[in-house]
Design a protein around this motif. Structure first.
Motif, PDB file in Angstrom:
ATOM      1  N   ASN A 185      43.112  18.927  46.039  1.00  0.00           N
ATOM      2  CA  ASN A 185      43.857  19.955  46.744  1.00  0.00           C
ATOM      3  C   ASN A 185      43.527  20.004  48.233  1.00  0.00           C
ATOM      4  O   ASN A 185      44.299  20.544  49.019  1.00  0.00           O
ATOM      5  CB  ASN A 185      43.578  21.328  46.115  1.00  0.00           C
ATOM      6  N   SER A 186      42.368  19.473  48.616  1.00  0.00           N
ATOM      7  CA  SER A 186      41.997  19.513  50.023  1.00  0.00           C
ATOM      8  C   SER A 186      42.963  18.714  50.888  1.00  0.00           C
ATOM      9  O   SER A 186      43.061  18.924  52.088  1.00  0.00           O
ATOM     10  CB  SER A 186      40.586  18.971  50.204  1.00  0.00           C
ATOM     11  N   LYS A 187      43.725  17.778  50.262  1.00  0.00           N
ATOM     12  CA  LYS A 187      44.661  16.972  51.029  1.00  0.00           C
ATOM     13  C   LYS A 187      45.966  17.712  51.304  1.00  0.00           C
ATOM     14  O   LYS A 187      46.704  17.351  52.226  1.00  0.00           O
ATOM     15  CB  LYS A 187      44.978  15.664  50.283  1.00  0.00           C
ATOM     16  N   VAL A 188      46.299  18.715  50.497  1.00  0.00           N
ATOM     17  CA  VAL A 188      47.585  19.397  50.595  1.00  0.00           C
ATOM     18  C   VAL A 188      47.498  20.514  51.625  1.00  0.00           C
ATOM     19  O   VAL A 188      46.569  21.327  51.613  1.00  0.00           O
ATOM     20  CB  VAL A 188      48.020  19.962  49.228  1.00  0.00           C
ATOM     21  N   THR A 189      48.457  20.540  52.528  1.00  0.00           N
ATOM     22  CA  THR A 189      48.512  21.545  53.581  1.00  0.00           C
ATOM     23  C   THR A 189      49.640  22.521  53.302  1.00  0.00           C
ATOM     24  O   THR A 189      50.749  22.110  52.927  1.00  0.00           O
ATOM     25  CB  THR A 189      48.737  20.872  54.953  1.00  0.00           C
ATOM     26  N   ASN A 190      49.357  23.814  53.468  1.00  0.00           N
ATOM     27  CA  ASN A 190      50.412  24.813  53.341  1.00  0.00           C
ATOM     28  C   ASN A 190      51.393  24.673  54.499  1.00  0.00           C
ATOM     29  O   ASN A 190      51.004  24.484  55.655  1.00  0.00           O
ATOM     30  CB  ASN A 190      49.808  26.221  53.330  1.00  0.00           C
ATOM     31  N   LYS A 219      48.174   4.409  46.954  1.00  0.00           N
ATOM     32  CA  LYS A 219      47.975   5.397  48.016  1.00  0.00           C
ATOM     33  C   LYS A 219      48.679   6.705  47.675  1.00  0.00           C
ATOM     34  O   LYS A 219      48.127   7.796  47.851  1.00  0.00           O
ATOM     35  CB  LYS A 219      48.512   4.844  49.345  1.00  0.00           C
ATOM     36  N   ILE A 220      49.899   6.601  47.193  1.00  0.00           N
ATOM     37  CA  ILE A 220      50.663   7.805  46.849  1.00  0.00           C
ATOM     38  C   ILE A 220      50.035   8.528  45.669  1.00  0.00           C
ATOM     39  O   ILE A 220      49.921   9.764  45.658  1.00  0.00           O
ATOM     40  CB  ILE A 220      52.128   7.424  46.557  1.00  0.00           C
ATOM     41  N   ASP A 221      49.606   7.775  44.664  1.00  0.00           N
ATOM     42  CA  ASP A 221      48.959   8.391  43.504  1.00  0.00           C
ATOM     43  C   ASP A 221      47.710   9.157  43.923  1.00  0.00           C
ATOM     44  O   ASP A 221      47.440  10.263  43.419  1.00  0.00           O
ATOM     45  CB  ASP A 221      48.579   7.311  42.481  1.00  0.00           C
ATOM     46  N   ALA A 222      46.922   8.579  44.832  1.00  0.00           N
ATOM     47  CA  ALA A 222      45.690   9.239  45.265  1.00  0.00           C
ATOM     48  C   ALA A 222      45.980  10.525  46.035  1.00  0.00           C
ATOM     49  O   ALA A 222      45.182  11.464  46.000  1.00  0.00           O
ATOM     50  CB  ALA A 222      44.864   8.286  46.136  1.00  0.00           C
ATOM     51  N   PHE A 265      47.874  14.335  61.700  1.00  0.00           N
ATOM     52  CA  PHE A 265      48.943  14.802  60.818  1.00  0.00           C
ATOM     53  C   PHE A 265      48.353  15.165  59.461  1.00  0.00           C
ATOM     54  O   PHE A 265      47.387  14.537  59.013  1.00  0.00           O
ATOM     55  CB  PHE A 265      50.003  13.711  60.633  1.00  0.00           C
ATOM     56  N   PRO A 266      48.907  16.161  58.782  1.00  0.00           N
ATOM     57  CA  PRO A 266      48.433  16.464  57.422  1.00  0.00           C
ATOM     58  C   PRO A 266      48.656  15.263  56.504  1.00  0.00           C
ATOM     59  O   PRO A 266      49.612  14.506  56.668  1.00  0.00           O
ATOM     60  CB  PRO A 266      49.314  17.655  57.007  1.00  0.00           C
ATOM     61  N   GLU A 267      47.765  15.093  55.539  1.00  0.00           N
ATOM     62  CA  GLU A 267      47.932  13.987  54.593  1.00  0.00           C
ATOM     63  C   GLU A 267      49.094  14.248  53.648  1.00  0.00           C
ATOM     64  O   GLU A 267      49.863  13.334  53.334  1.00  0.00           O
ATOM     65  CB  GLU A 267      46.643  13.777  53.800  1.00  0.00           C
ATOM     66  N   VAL A 268      49.212  15.491  53.168  1.00  0.00           N
ATOM     67  CA  VAL A 268      50.298  15.887  52.269  1.00  0.00           C
ATOM     68  C   VAL A 268      50.755  17.291  52.658  1.00  0.00           C
ATOM     69  O   VAL A 268      49.927  18.157  52.934  1.00  0.00           O
ATOM     70  CB  VAL A 268      49.854  15.883  50.787  1.00  0.00           C
ATOM     71  N   CYS A 287      59.084  20.024  46.840  1.00  0.00           N
ATOM     72  CA  CYS A 287      58.840  18.602  47.033  1.00  0.00           C
ATOM     73  C   CYS A 287      57.593  18.430  47.899  1.00  0.00           C
ATOM     74  O   CYS A 287      57.120  19.367  48.539  1.00  0.00           O
ATOM     75  CB  CYS A 287      60.030  17.911  47.707  1.00  0.00           C
ATOM     76  N   TYR A 288      57.064  17.228  47.880  1.00  0.00           N
ATOM     77  CA  TYR A 288      55.944  16.858  48.733  1.00  0.00           C
ATOM     78  C   TYR A 288      56.463  16.040  49.912  1.00  0.00           C
ATOM     79  O   TYR A 288      57.469  15.328  49.806  1.00  0.00           O
ATOM     80  CB  TYR A 288      54.912  16.029  47.968  1.00  0.00           C
TER      81      TYR A 288
END
Length: 467
Positions: free
Chosen positions: A3-8, A191-194, A149-152, A165-166
């Motif tokens: 979850n640390s990769k996902v940005t609000n 990369k996308i799976d990770a 840039f945010p990762e996700v 969506c992501y």
């Protein structure tokens, strides 16, 4: 998924009206100016002067802070500006609020089988190539820029409209001698799976090449992948699996069908095949080749001044013009080798000081370390200023500078004798004649040449870093 990769999501209002109303673009960070960019990039370790009094082992440990040493330069900002622009332009054809985009999500299985059912993309510049010799800092600069840039980015609601969506701003993959289209697809899937916790490697990893290509094209479209960075592209010249043309054509297919732009990164050896076809040339131009820093340039002065602050010897040594010149003579302006030479010089002084003598960095120590610890690097860099045969040059050295061709003599025409022609540059004053400024017409207004921006008015961007 971590979850640390996902940005609000926080949507920004863009100055460019073409980008408004587009969630993928408005979720990206706004463009930075050069000064703010440098403040984000500049990294400094522990520069406390008291570090000089620490025990030998601790000071040797502190030398490792030079591993992450980095000085932002104008070339880095130009690369950031290019990445930011090409990423935004690539998103124009992929708006998650567009009904056609939602239709593609609902028909995901059918779209995987036939990638051409997706709406046609907005066509534009599909990518660029960053070429530079080994050690110039290409990959590290790209990684630092992508870290801005945010990762996700997770999208849920936009303008009271529910979207789910992501968005993945960029993925970074590398080529090697064994690369094939299938292996490059698997790298992208992994990369996308990770990043978002999917299982695309398992789902599509056993399909035929055509199926994997169609799947990756659809995934890039569905998950809003804004940029694919293909590193070490010079390795493709040595691949035995389908040839370099097949692999590069595969990535160009993604650009043409899904508007996912590309950034090729490699050494000058990659130009051997990048210049074979016009479609490769178009995507290898736009970014000047990153060459070693010049000895009298402001970039070299700033780089050496910042690096010299990471000093852990028991006796402070001021940097001098002679030391700057010696470093450049040995490392030819290649930053990573200069950092290694500086670290090894301090290491030797600290390790061999058994009687607590003053540890002074001087020309003798630097020369000794260069000839003992960095022999191979110094030898490989010799062709940069010595007439070494091409066959004996390292393949990842900078490409030769193209000099302008000498103009051919031609008969003087009437337009050339006119002191103020309708088009073209003003002729130089003839000997014995005084210079008469020529007025240019812009509509009903005349513009004096001295009213325009002159080269002397353009300040060095590195001046903005001071203070």
């Amino acid at each position: 998924m971590r979850n640390s990769k996902v940005t609000n999501t926080q949507y920004k209002i863009h100055a460019n009206p073409e980008y408004r109303g587009h969630p993928f673009i408005e979720a990206l960070p706004l463009r930075l100016d050069f000064k703010e960019f440098c403040s984000r990039f500049r990294k400094r370790g522990d520069l406390n002067p008291e570090n000089r009094t620490r025990p030998t082992a601790e000071r040797l440990e502190l030398l490792d802070t030079l591993n992450g040493f980095f000085v932002p330069m104008p070339r880095h900002y130009d690369l950031y500006d290019t990445i930011h622009s090409v990423m935004q332009r690539g998103y124009l054809g992929r708006n998650p609020t567009d009904p056609r985009y939602l239709f593609s999500i609902k028909e995901k299985r059918r779209a995987v089988k036939d990638a051409y059912t997706m709406p046609p993309p907005i066509r534009g510049r599909g990518g660029y190539a960053l070429i530079g010799c080994s050690g110039i800092g290409k990959s590290s600069a790209v990684e630092r820029i992508l870290a801005l840039f945010p990762e996700v980015i997770k999208h849920s609601v936009y303008n009271k409209k529910r979207i789910s969506c992501y968005e993945i701003p960029a993925i970074h993959v590398s080529a090697d001698k064994s690369s094939s289209i299938k292996s490059m697809c698997l790298q992208c899937f992994a990369k996308i799976d990770a990043l978002i916790g999917t299982n695309y490697c398992h789902i599509y990893g056993r399909q035929a090449t055509d199926g994997m290509v169609a799947a990756l094209a659809t995934i890039c479209y569905l998950h809003g992948i804004g940029l694919i960075v293909l590193d070490e592209i010079q390795e493709l010249a040595l691949t035995r699996s389908g040839g370099v043309n097949a692999i590069v054509s595969f990535f160009l297919h993604l650009t043409n069908r899904v508007s996912t732009p590309l950034l090729f990164v490699g050494t000058p050896q990659a130009l051997l095949f990048m210049r074979q076809e016009l479609r490769y040339i178009r995507r290898s131009s736009g970014i000047p080749e990153w060459r070693p820093l010049e000895p009298e340039s402001s970039e070299w002065d700033v780089f050496m001044g910042e690096m010299w602050k990471y000093q852990y010897t028991n006796t402070p040594t001021d940097i001098t013009p002679e030391l700057k010149a010696q470093f450049h003579r040995l490392v030819k302006g290649v930053p990573e080798i200069a950092i290694e030479l500086y670290r090894q010089g301090q290491r030797k002084l600290i390790q061999t000081n058994m009687k607590n003598k003053p540890e002074v960095i001087d020309a003798r120590i630097i020369e000794n370390v260069a000839l003992s610890s960095l022999t191979r690097e110094i030898e490989a860099l010799r062709p940069l200023d010595e007439p070494i045969p091409v066959a004996q040059r390292a393949t990842d050295l900078p490409s030769p500078i193209l000099l302008p061709a000498k103009p051919r003599k031609k008969k003087q025409t009437q337009s050339e004798t006119d002191p103020c022609p309708d088009s073209g540059d003003e002729p130089a004053s003839m000997p014995g004649q005084s210079e008469v400024p020529c007025k240019r017409q812009e509509g009903s207004k005349s513009v004096q040449p001295d009213a325009l921006v002159q080269p002397a008015d353009i300040k060095d961007p590195l001046e903005l870093m001071k203070g």
